[in-house]
Scaffold this active site. Structure first.
Site, mmCIF file in Angstrom:
data_model
loop_
_atom_site.group_PDB
_atom_site.id
_atom_site.type_symbol
_atom_site.label_atom_id
_atom_site.label_comp_id
_atom_site.label_asym_id
_atom_site.label_seq_id
_atom_site.Cartn_x
_atom_site.Cartn_y
_atom_site.Cartn_z
ATOM 1 N N THR A 341 0.843 -1.183 -0.207
ATOM 2 C CA THR A 341 -0.161 -0.102 0.062
ATOM 3 C C THR A 341 0.794 1.286 -0.063
ATOM 4 O OG1 THR A 341 -1.875 -1.089 1.191
ATOM 5 C CG2 THR A 341 -1.587 1.389 1.186
ATOM 6 N N HIS A 342 0.574 2.099 -0.826
ATOM 7 C CA HIS A 342 1.149 3.465 -0.769
ATOM 8 C C HIS A 342 0.291 4.545 -0.254
ATOM 9 C CE1 HIS A 342 3.432 6.853 -2.544
ATOM 10 N NE2 HIS A 342 2.177 7.465 -3.066
ATOM 11 N N PRO A 343 0.798 5.380 0.524
ATOM 12 C CA PRO A 343 1.945 5.663 0.984
ATOM 13 C C PRO A 343 2.187 5.090 2.463
ATOM 14 C CG PRO A 343 0.912 7.701 1.347
ATOM 15 C CD PRO A 343 0.049 6.767 0.663
#
Length: 358
Positions: A341-343
């Site tokens: 997952t970003h960020p």
């Protein structure tokens, strides 16, 4: 091909234990005030160790326990000891506004860590105002009539403050247990001697937690409980090859698991090293917490992760992802290529392991 040094925490063969003994005649709750059971577990823990330094006890030193009951903020706190406890309190009281001086006997802090990582931790503390003195021991301590505490160091220099915190490790709570009478052997440092199943030399007698001489972390004691719970029910779980993580909780987490670079090379591994400044991780920049560095050690022959050292925000949380990969015997490329997952800070593992070229 060298195999991974880590394995899942399954047990080796069970140690042979004698059958439960019968209850002695007359040994009933009404006949004896002593508790009676088939097995006994020694879990008395540890207590702060106060070294035998001239004048120290008379100077009313603080420990990691008594400091938590302090009702005032020292203007100047002098800390003796450069380990985890000393570092955590040094950073904490510097943040509170105290002047802090930390005295460590070794040539640098965190002697068991790689020099680059130890220097990064020391740099963090120095930036927060902690005065670090290394390579000198405390020769004597004196509290004056004005209540100021003066430490004389091994080179003759002096350090004065309002209070002195002794963070020189912990010692087992075994005095007064009369363990010899029960056939329970202790080590030269007073810890209860146990085998990999946490069994002592005495029949039906076990030890768990800090007093058993293992790494002194709450999560290790919890794992000891799980092992004993199974073994008391006839199981054969073992402490052998446990992969134990730990985190030093500074203003930034310093999280570690597995081997350092120095340890890996000393063990004969052809080690590859990945390093990444925390400032390169997008989440760190969005939080405006860009101090720190991440480091990973990989076996060049198998691509297996041998260890990591993570200094930065939320490093203790990210560490668990690496620990899981190590227990699963995954190559570093699994974390390099994993969609994360970003960020998030864990996304930094993509970047860290991308610094290694195939």
């Amino acid at each position: 091909m060298r195999s991974s040094p880590w394995s899942s925490p399954t047990a080796a063969s069970a140690s042979t234990r004698p059958a439960p003994t019968a209850r002695p005649p007359g040994c009933t709750p009404s006949a004896s005030p002593r508790p009676f059971g088939t097995d006994t577990v020694i879990n008395t823990g540890t207590e702060p160790r106060v070294p035998d330094i001239p004048g120290l006890l008379g100077a009313r030193p603080l420990t990691s326990e008594t400091l938590l009951r302090l009702e005032r903020l020292p203007a100047h706190l002098v800390i003796v000891g450069g380990g985890t406890v000393g570092l955590e309190f040094a950073d904490m009281f510097a943040a509170f506004g105290s002047k802090v001086t930390l005295v460590a006997r070794g040539p640098r802090l965190l002697a068991g860590e790689d020099e680059d990582i130890a220097e990064a931790v020391a740099g963090l503390l120095t930036a927060h105002g902690v005065n670090i003195i290394t390579g000198r021991s405390v020769a004597s301590v004196q509290r004056g009539t004005d209540e100021e505490v003066t430490l004389t160091l091994s080179d003759g220099a002096t350090v004065a403050g309002d209070d002195v915190l002794v963070a020189a490790g912990r010692q087992p709570v075994t005095n007064g247990l009369d363990l010899d009478a029960g056939g329970v052997r202790t080590t030269e440092h007073g810890f209860v001697a146990v085998d990999e199943h946490l069994a002592t030399d005495a029949p039906h007698t076990w030890a768990a937690g800090d007093v058993a001489g293992g790494p002194q972390f709450t999560h290790v004691s919890l794992n000891d409980y799980r092992i004993l719970k199974d073994n008391l029910a006839g199981g054969s779980r073992s402490t052998k090859d446990r992969l134990i993580p730990h985190t030093t909780f500074l203003s930034l987490d310093f999280a570690r698991v597995g081997l350092t670079e120095n340890q890996a090379r000393a063990a004969g591994y052809n080690a590859r090293v990945a390093k990444l400044p925390v400032a390169a991780i997008p989440r760190a920049r969005t939080m405006r917490e860009t101090d720190g560095v991440w480091k990973a050690v990989v076996d060049a022959h198998t691509d297996r992760i041998l260890g990591v050292a993570l200094l930065g925000p939320e490093a203790g949380e990210t560490l668990t992802t690496v620990q899981t990969a190590m227990l699963a015997n995954l190559p570093y490329t699994a974390l390099r290529n994993m969609i994360i997952t970003h960020p998030t800070m864990t996304e930094g593992l993509n970047l860290l392991f991308a610094t290694l070229q195939d």
